[in-house]
Design a protein around this motif. Structure first.
Motif, mmCIF file in Angstrom:
data_model
loop_
_atom_site.group_PDB
_atom_site.id
_atom_site.type_symbol
_atom_site.label_atom_id
_atom_site.label_comp_id
_atom_site.label_asym_id
_atom_site.label_seq_id
_atom_site.Cartn_x
_atom_site.Cartn_y
_atom_site.Cartn_z
ATOM 1 N N ASP A 1 0.783 -1.251 0.102
ATOM 2 C CA ASP A 1 -0.140 -0.097 0.068
ATOM 3 C C ASP A 1 0.908 1.404 0.036
ATOM 4 O OD1 ASP A 1 -2.581 -1.529 -0.144
ATOM 5 O OD2 ASP A 1 -2.781 -1.451 2.086
ATOM 6 N N ASP A 2 1.926 1.284 0.704
ATOM 7 C CA ASP A 2 2.924 2.227 0.643
ATOM 8 C C ASP A 2 3.461 2.726 -0.607
ATOM 9 O OD1 ASP A 2 2.876 2.661 3.326
ATOM 10 O OD2 ASP A 2 4.789 1.365 3.818
ATOM 11 N N LEU A 3 3.970 1.471 -1.323
ATOM 12 C CA LEU A 3 4.183 1.771 -2.909
ATOM 13 C C LEU A 3 3.070 2.180 -3.795
ATOM 14 C CD1 LEU A 3 6.623 -0.865 -4.638
ATOM 15 C CD2 LEU A 3 4.548 0.163 -5.801
ATOM 16 N N ARG A 4 1.926 1.680 -3.633
ATOM 17 C CA ARG A 4 0.617 2.247 -4.569
ATOM 18 C C ARG A 4 0.392 3.517 -4.367
ATOM 19 N NH1 ARG A 4 -1.584 -2.640 -2.119
ATOM 20 N NH2 ARG A 4 -1.462 -4.467 -3.924
ATOM 21 N N ALA A 5 0.916 4.039 -2.995
ATOM 22 C CA ALA A 5 0.557 5.589 -2.702
ATOM 23 C C ALA A 5 1.609 6.405 -3.271
ATOM 24 C CB ALA A 5 0.377 5.690 -1.018
ATOM 25 N N VAL A 6 2.832 5.826 -3.230
ATOM 26 C CA VAL A 6 3.753 6.782 -3.871
ATOM 27 C C VAL A 6 3.713 6.858 -5.123
ATOM 28 C CG1 VAL A 6 6.513 6.319 -4.200
ATOM 29 C CG2 VAL A 6 5.348 6.090 -1.727
ATOM 30 N N ARG A 7 3.463 5.531 -5.923
ATOM 31 C CA ARG A 7 3.141 5.354 -7.416
ATOM 32 C C ARG A 7 2.311 6.398 -7.903
ATOM 33 N NH1 ARG A 7 6.250 4.701 -10.869
ATOM 34 N NH2 ARG A 7 5.720 6.672 -10.782
ATOM 35 N N ALA A 8 1.017 6.589 -7.233
ATOM 36 C CA ALA A 8 0.105 7.294 -7.523
ATOM 37 C C ALA A 8 0.254 9.028 -7.244
ATOM 38 C CB ALA A 8 -1.189 7.209 -6.571
ATOM 39 N N THR A 9 1.441 9.305 -6.697
ATOM 40 C CA THR A 9 1.669 10.448 -6.431
ATOM 41 C C THR A 9 2.886 11.229 -7.044
ATOM 42 O OG1 THR A 9 1.090 10.015 -4.183
ATOM 43 C CG2 THR A 9 2.021 12.221 -4.426
ATOM 44 N N VAL A 10 3.881 10.401 -7.515
ATOM 45 C CA VAL A 10 4.946 10.842 -8.133
ATOM 46 C C VAL A 10 5.132 10.462 -9.484
ATOM 47 C CG1 VAL A 10 6.356 11.125 -6.050
ATOM 48 C CG2 VAL A 10 6.583 8.981 -7.240
ATOM 49 N N ASP A 11 5.875 11.110 -10.441
ATOM 50 C CA ASP A 11 6.364 10.767 -11.955
ATOM 51 C C ASP A 11 7.545 9.769 -11.945
ATOM 52 O OD1 ASP A 11 3.830 11.429 -12.570
ATOM 53 O OD2 ASP A 11 4.610 13.592 -12.933
ATOM 54 N N VAL A 12 8.353 9.950 -10.997
ATOM 55 C CA VAL A 12 9.684 9.290 -11.004
ATOM 56 C C VAL A 12 9.480 7.812 -10.875
ATOM 57 C CG1 VAL A 12 11.135 11.408 -10.457
ATOM 58 C CG2 VAL A 12 10.445 9.744 -8.762
ATOM 59 N N PRO A 13 10.608 7.112 -11.389
ATOM 60 C CA PRO A 13 10.447 5.435 -11.171
ATOM 61 C C PRO A 13 10.454 5.286 -9.805
ATOM 62 C CG PRO A 13 11.947 6.302 -13.088
ATOM 63 C CD PRO A 13 11.702 7.103 -12.337
ATOM 64 N N VAL A 14 9.759 3.897 -9.449
ATOM 65 C CA VAL A 14 9.591 3.470 -8.162
ATOM 66 C C VAL A 14 10.166 2.171 -7.971
ATOM 67 C CG1 VAL A 14 7.795 2.938 -6.288
ATOM 68 C CG2 VAL A 14 7.476 5.156 -7.814
ATOM 69 N N LEU A 15 11.046 1.998 -6.988
ATOM 70 C CA LEU A 15 11.654 0.791 -6.827
ATOM 71 C C LEU A 15 10.819 0.061 -5.538
ATOM 72 C CD1 LEU A 15 14.057 -1.543 -6.737
ATOM 73 C CD2 LEU A 15 15.141 0.080 -4.824
ATOM 74 N N ARG A 16 10.452 -1.442 -5.844
ATOM 75 C CA ARG A 16 10.010 -2.235 -4.897
ATOM 76 C C ARG A 16 11.337 -2.822 -3.828
ATOM 77 N NH1 ARG A 16 6.136 -7.716 -4.147
ATOM 78 N NH2 ARG A 16 6.109 -7.682 -1.802
ATOM 79 N N LYS A 17 11.478 -2.423 -2.668
ATOM 80 C CA LYS A 17 12.619 -3.052 -2.017
ATOM 81 C C LYS A 17 12.107 -4.009 -1.124
ATOM 82 C CE LYS A 17 16.957 -1.761 -0.015
ATOM 83 N NZ LYS A 17 17.748 -0.840 0.839
ATOM 84 N N ASP A 18 12.539 -5.202 -1.434
ATOM 85 C CA ASP A 18 11.911 -6.509 -0.425
ATOM 86 C C ASP A 18 12.844 -7.616 -0.608
ATOM 87 O OD1 ASP A 18 10.137 -7.991 0.889
ATOM 88 O OD2 ASP A 18 8.254 -6.925 0.283
ATOM 89 N N PHE A 19 12.354 -8.536 0.142
ATOM 90 C CA PHE A 19 13.087 -9.879 -0.190
ATOM 91 C C PHE A 19 12.294 -10.756 -0.953
ATOM 92 C CE2 PHE A 19 14.091 -7.457 3.849
ATOM 93 C CZ PHE A 19 15.490 -8.010 3.975
ATOM 94 N N ILE A 20 12.755 -10.350 -2.277
ATOM 95 C CA ILE A 20 12.037 -11.224 -3.326
ATOM 96 C C ILE A 20 12.655 -12.466 -3.594
ATOM 97 C CG2 ILE A 20 11.276 -10.833 -5.872
ATOM 98 C CD1 ILE A 20 10.956 -7.792 -5.369
ATOM 99 N N VAL A 21 11.907 -13.511 -3.503
ATOM 100 C CA VAL A 21 12.459 -14.880 -3.768
ATOM 101 C C VAL A 21 11.270 -15.822 -4.867
ATOM 102 C CG1 VAL A 21 13.805 -15.069 -1.820
ATOM 103 C CG2 VAL A 21 11.498 -15.718 -1.590
ATOM 104 N N THR A 22 10.429 -15.151 -5.194
ATOM 105 C CA THR A 22 9.456 -15.726 -6.004
ATOM 106 C C THR A 22 8.971 -15.056 -7.359
ATOM 107 O OG1 THR A 22 7.461 -15.045 -5.044
ATOM 108 C CG2 THR A 22 8.629 -16.998 -4.141
ATOM 109 N N GLU A 23 8.445 -15.598 -8.397
ATOM 110 C CA GLU A 23 8.010 -14.828 -9.382
ATOM 111 C C GLU A 23 6.606 -14.180 -9.120
ATOM 112 O OE1 GLU A 23 10.278 -18.138 -11.252
ATOM 113 O OE2 GLU A 23 8.963 -17.875 -9.408
ATOM 114 N N TYR A 24 5.881 -14.699 -8.014
ATOM 115 C CA TYR A 24 4.700 -14.083 -7.705
ATOM 116 C C TYR A 24 4.752 -12.604 -7.171
ATOM 117 C CZ TYR A 24 0.237 -13.071 -5.244
ATOM 118 O OH TYR A 24 -0.998 -12.584 -4.868
ATOM 119 N N GLN A 25 6.050 -12.407 -6.503
ATOM 120 C CA GLN A 25 6.315 -10.910 -5.697
ATOM 121 C C GLN A 25 6.566 -10.044 -6.739
ATOM 122 O OE1 GLN A 25 9.210 -13.378 -3.163
ATOM 123 N NE2 GLN A 25 8.653 -11.625 -1.775
ATOM 124 N N LEU A 26 7.446 -10.574 -8.005
ATOM 125 C CA LEU A 26 7.846 -9.538 -9.041
ATOM 126 C C LEU A 26 6.222 -9.216 -9.702
ATOM 127 C CD1 LEU A 26 10.989 -11.640 -10.305
ATOM 128 C CD2 LEU A 26 10.700 -9.481 -9.352
#
Length: 258
Positions: A98-123
């Protein structure tokens, strides 16, 4: 510590998968804007800043109360941030999609999801939430999993920030073909920061890749050091969330050249 974090991430992931299928996420992609490409900015002259929305961390505990991540991201963007990093891990970092969605809806610059990604589903859920970049930690992805997730992220249009901590991980990132390689100066076993790590590993990364310095960056003097050692990008979290003037702090770290 890392194993414990990933175990918690997988438990939380199972809950999300039980309510939102992969088919649901793919359907949601139709309503998401095309991914923004951060690489032209990252390859440009002077230092680029990835400014991070980060409430807490395992090493420092609570860092900042961030009731409105979108407002903080707006300050970062106004200061010239090339991209916004949003921590989405809940248990140790206090973040969410939800934090990411809120940021994406507000800024025009690229947004990085920073997490411990270990599955295709997370991507897939990262792209469905509007992320333009995703973090892959080499240490978390043994064998062919690193290449598989890297290639899948690229199929989705995500730019991969591939994080390394030592020589062996750096060699793997280079071999996989990572275009954006982040050197994290924090030791995951001791949680201590060694500012000499970037200078040791940067020469192992070909000059046609973009090198990112992570951890231990608190002001322009630190950026100058890492730029001098080959960094084109710095990722900064703690120093910015604790600064009372994040816009000005980002601006002071942006555009520094050798």
């Amino acid at each position: 510590m890392l194993d414990g974090i990933v175990a918690g991430v997988l438990e939380d992931l199972a809950v999300r998968q039980a309510t939102t299928s992969e088919a649901d996420l793919r359907a949601a992609l139709a309503d998401v804007e095309p991914p923004r490409d951060p690489m032209p900015h990252f390859r440009g002259p002077g230092s680029s800043v990835i400014a991070e929305v980060k409430r807490k961390s395992p090493s420092k505990g609570a860092l900042a109360d961030i009731p409105d991540p979108a407002a903080l991201a707006s300050e970062y963007a106004a200061g010239g941030a090339a991209a916004i990093s949003v921590l989405t891990e809940q248990r140790r970092f206090g973040g969410s999609l939800d934090d990411l969605r809120a940021v994406r809806a507000t800024v025009d610059v690229p947004v990085l999801r920073k997490d411990f990604i270990v599955t295709e589903y997370q991507l897939l859920e990262a792209r469905a939430a509007g992320a333009d970049l995703a973090l892959l930690m080499v240490v978390s992805l043994p064998g062919e999993r690193l290449r598989q997730l890297h290639d899948y992220a690229r199929e989705l249009g995500l730019t991969v920030l591939m994080e390394v901590h030592d020589e062996a991980e750096t060699a793997r990132a280079v071999e996989v073909g990572a275009e954006l390689v982040g050197v994290n100066a924090r030791n995951l076993k001791t949680l201590e920061v060694d500012l000499d790590v970037f200078g040791r590993l940067a020469p192992l990364i070909p000059d046609d890749r973009v090198k990112v310095a992570e951890s231990g960056i608190f002001g322009p003097q630190d950026v100058e050091r890492f730029v001098g050692e080959g960094a084109g990008v710095v990722l900064v979290g703690e120093a910015l969330v604790k600064d009372g003037a994040p816009r000005e702090a980002v601006a002071a770290m942006t555009g520094i050249t050798r």
